[in-house]
Design a protein around this motif. Sequence first.
Motif, PDB file in Angstrom:
ATOM      1  N   ALA A  51       0.820  -1.215   0.000  1.00  0.00           N
ATOM      2  CA  ALA A  51       0.000   0.000   0.000  1.00  0.00           C
ATOM      3  C   ALA A  51       0.855   1.267   0.000  1.00  0.00           C
ATOM      4  CB  ALA A  51      -0.928   0.002   1.215  1.00  0.00           C
ATOM      5  N   GLY A  52       2.168   1.114   0.189  1.00  0.00           N
ATOM      6  CA  GLY A  52       3.048   2.270   0.212  1.00  0.00           C
ATOM      7  C   GLY A  52       3.058   3.002   1.535  1.00  0.00           C
ATOM      8  N   ARG A  53       2.617   2.346   2.592  1.00  0.00           N
ATOM      9  CA  ARG A  53       2.632   2.967   3.917  1.00  0.00           C
ATOM     10  C   ARG A  53       3.928   2.721   4.664  1.00  0.00           C
ATOM     11  NH1 ARG A  53      -2.871   0.964   3.769  1.00  0.00           N
ATOM     12  NH2 ARG A  53      -2.121  -0.944   4.739  1.00  0.00           N
ATOM     13  N   ARG A  54       4.627   1.632   4.315  1.00  0.00           N
ATOM     14  CA  ARG A  54       5.888   1.279   4.987  1.00  0.00           C
ATOM     15  C   ARG A  54       6.938   0.968   3.931  1.00  0.00           C
ATOM     16  NH1 ARG A  54       5.032  -1.984   9.953  1.00  0.00           N
ATOM     17  NH2 ARG A  54       7.299  -2.068  10.014  1.00  0.00           N
ATOM     18  N   ASN A  55       8.176   1.186   4.300  1.00  0.00           N
ATOM     19  CA  ASN A  55       9.294   0.936   3.410  1.00  0.00           C
ATOM     20  C   ASN A  55       9.794  -0.493   3.594  1.00  0.00           C
ATOM     21  OD1 ASN A  55      11.247   1.494   1.534  1.00  0.00           O
ATOM     22  ND2 ASN A  55      12.557   2.624   2.926  1.00  0.00           N
ATOM     23  N   ALA A  56      10.079  -1.162   2.504  1.00  0.00           N
ATOM     24  CA  ALA A  56      10.680  -2.490   2.581  1.00  0.00           C
ATOM     25  C   ALA A  56      12.186  -2.315   2.701  1.00  0.00           C
ATOM     26  CB  ALA A  56      10.343  -3.302   1.343  1.00  0.00           C
ATOM     27  N   THR A  57      12.771  -2.840   3.751  1.00  0.00           N
ATOM     28  CA  THR A  57      14.215  -2.744   3.932  1.00  0.00           C
ATOM     29  C   THR A  57      14.908  -3.599   2.877  1.00  0.00           C
ATOM     30  OG1 THR A  57      14.290  -4.641   5.424  1.00  0.00           O
ATOM     31  CG2 THR A  57      13.936  -2.449   6.433  1.00  0.00           C
ATOM     32  N   PRO A  58      16.197  -3.360   2.651  1.00  0.00           N
ATOM     33  CA  PRO A  58      16.910  -4.218   1.696  1.00  0.00           C
ATOM     34  C   PRO A  58      16.820  -5.701   2.042  1.00  0.00           C
ATOM     35  CG  PRO A  58      18.200  -2.256   2.156  1.00  0.00           C
ATOM     36  CD  PRO A  58      17.019  -2.235   3.097  1.00  0.00           C
ATOM     37  N   GLU A  59      16.842  -6.028   3.333  1.00  0.00           N
ATOM     38  CA  GLU A  59      16.737  -7.432   3.735  1.00  0.00           C
ATOM     39  C   GLU A  59      15.360  -8.003   3.375  1.00  0.00           C
ATOM     40  OE1 GLU A  59      17.828  -4.966   5.810  1.00  0.00           O
ATOM     41  OE2 GLU A  59      19.947  -5.464   5.633  1.00  0.00           O
ATOM     42  N   LYS A  60      14.312  -7.219   3.587  1.00  0.00           N
ATOM     43  CA  LYS A  60      12.960  -7.671   3.252  1.00  0.00           C
ATOM     44  C   LYS A  60      12.819  -7.824   1.736  1.00  0.00           C
ATOM     45  CE  LYS A  60      10.909  -7.295   7.394  1.00  0.00           C
ATOM     46  NZ  LYS A  60      11.515  -8.256   8.276  1.00  0.00           N
ATOM     47  N   LEU A  61      13.400  -6.892   0.977  1.00  0.00           N
ATOM     48  CA  LEU A  61      13.357  -6.988  -0.481  1.00  0.00           C
ATOM     49  C   LEU A  61      14.045  -8.260  -0.961  1.00  0.00           C
ATOM     50  CD1 LEU A  61      14.039  -3.361  -1.717  1.00  0.00           C
ATOM     51  CD2 LEU A  61      11.971  -4.704  -2.041  1.00  0.00           C
ATOM     52  N   ARG A  62      15.172  -8.574  -0.353  1.00  0.00           N
ATOM     53  CA  ARG A  62      15.885  -9.799  -0.746  1.00  0.00           C
ATOM     54  C   ARG A  62      15.064 -11.045  -0.408  1.00  0.00           C
ATOM     55  NH1 ARG A  62      20.383  -6.531   1.142  1.00  0.00           N
ATOM     56  NH2 ARG A  62      21.636  -5.985  -0.676  1.00  0.00           N
ATOM     57  N   ALA A  63      14.403 -11.034   0.738  1.00  0.00           N
ATOM     58  CA  ALA A  63      13.571 -12.177   1.124  1.00  0.00           C
ATOM     59  C   ALA A  63      12.396 -12.329   0.158  1.00  0.00           C
ATOM     60  CB  ALA A  63      13.064 -12.007   2.553  1.00  0.00           C
ATOM     61  N   MET A  64      11.752 -11.213  -0.202  1.00  0.00           N
ATOM     62  CA  MET A  64      10.630 -11.279  -1.145  1.00  0.00           C
ATOM     63  C   MET A  64      11.099 -11.753  -2.511  1.00  0.00           C
ATOM     64  SD  MET A  64       8.109  -8.068  -0.353  1.00  0.00           S
ATOM     65  CE  MET A  64       9.334  -6.790  -0.276  1.00  0.00           C
ATOM     66  N   ALA A  65      12.250 -11.236  -2.974  1.00  0.00           N
ATOM     67  CA  ALA A  65      12.770 -11.637  -4.280  1.00  0.00           C
ATOM     68  C   ALA A  65      13.092 -13.131  -4.313  1.00  0.00           C
ATOM     69  CB  ALA A  65      14.002 -10.818  -4.628  1.00  0.00           C
ATOM     70  N   ALA A  66      13.612 -13.666  -3.223  1.00  0.00           N
ATOM     71  CA  ALA A  66      13.924 -15.095  -3.162  1.00  0.00           C
ATOM     72  C   ALA A  66      12.653 -15.935  -3.278  1.00  0.00           C
ATOM     73  CB  ALA A  66      14.666 -15.425  -1.868  1.00  0.00           C
ATOM     74  N   VAL A  67      11.602 -15.520  -2.572  1.00  0.00           N
ATOM     75  CA  VAL A  67      10.329 -16.248  -2.625  1.00  0.00           C
ATOM     76  C   VAL A  67       9.698 -16.128  -4.009  1.00  0.00           C
ATOM     77  CG1 VAL A  67       7.975 -16.330  -1.715  1.00  0.00           C
ATOM     78  CG2 VAL A  67       9.895 -16.054  -0.150  1.00  0.00           C
ATOM     79  N   LEU A  68       9.758 -14.922  -4.576  1.00  0.00           N
ATOM     80  CA  LEU A  68       9.125 -14.667  -5.875  1.00  0.00           C
ATOM     81  C   LEU A  68       9.987 -15.115  -7.049  1.00  0.00           C
ATOM     82  CD1 LEU A  68       7.752 -11.108  -5.077  1.00  0.00           C
ATOM     83  CD2 LEU A  68       6.425 -13.221  -5.276  1.00  0.00           C
ATOM     84  N   GLN A  69      11.212 -15.544  -6.765  1.00  0.00           N
ATOM     85  CA  GLN A  69      12.159 -15.994  -7.773  1.00  0.00           C
ATOM     86  C   GLN A  69      12.360 -14.930  -8.850  1.00  0.00           C
ATOM     87  OE1 GLN A  69      10.665 -19.794  -9.080  1.00  0.00           O
ATOM     88  NE2 GLN A  69      11.297 -20.799  -7.196  1.00  0.00           N
ATOM     89  N   CYS A  70      12.703 -13.729  -8.378  1.00  0.00           N
ATOM     90  CA  CYS A  70      12.974 -12.620  -9.285  1.00  0.00           C
ATOM     91  C   CYS A  70      14.191 -11.869  -8.777  1.00  0.00           C
ATOM     92  CB  CYS A  70      11.764 -11.690  -9.390  1.00  0.00           C
ATOM     93  SG  CYS A  70      11.405 -10.760  -7.880  1.00  0.00           S
TER      94      CYS A  70
END
Length: 97
Positions: A51-70
């Motif tokens: 929703a753009g209310r919170r910032n995804a930290t670099p660690e969270k981005l890496r975790a999401m990318a690993a799950v999403l395989q991107c």
Amino acid sequence: MTIRRMRRRKGAPFHHSPQAVTRTRENAGLTQADLAEKAGFSIQLMCDIEAGRRNATPEKLRAMAAVLQCQVTDLQPDGGVTQLDDEPPQPLEQRAQ
């Protein structure tokens, strides 16, 4: 040694693009709850990131990318922030060498 969490300054760009996170998650066929669980954080945080209310930290981005395989850069905006690589951060001792 404690890790201090830094807040995003008001008006500062996000490390992620909320629309890119949503699009990539939907293309992977996952719900917000699925992605949050697999990435290891709360459903509320996932909702706030999209929703753009919170910032995804670099660690969270890496975790999401690993799950999403991107690539991490697939989840980031085109400009305004430093593009992250897909390598996990290294301890300061290893960077100096």
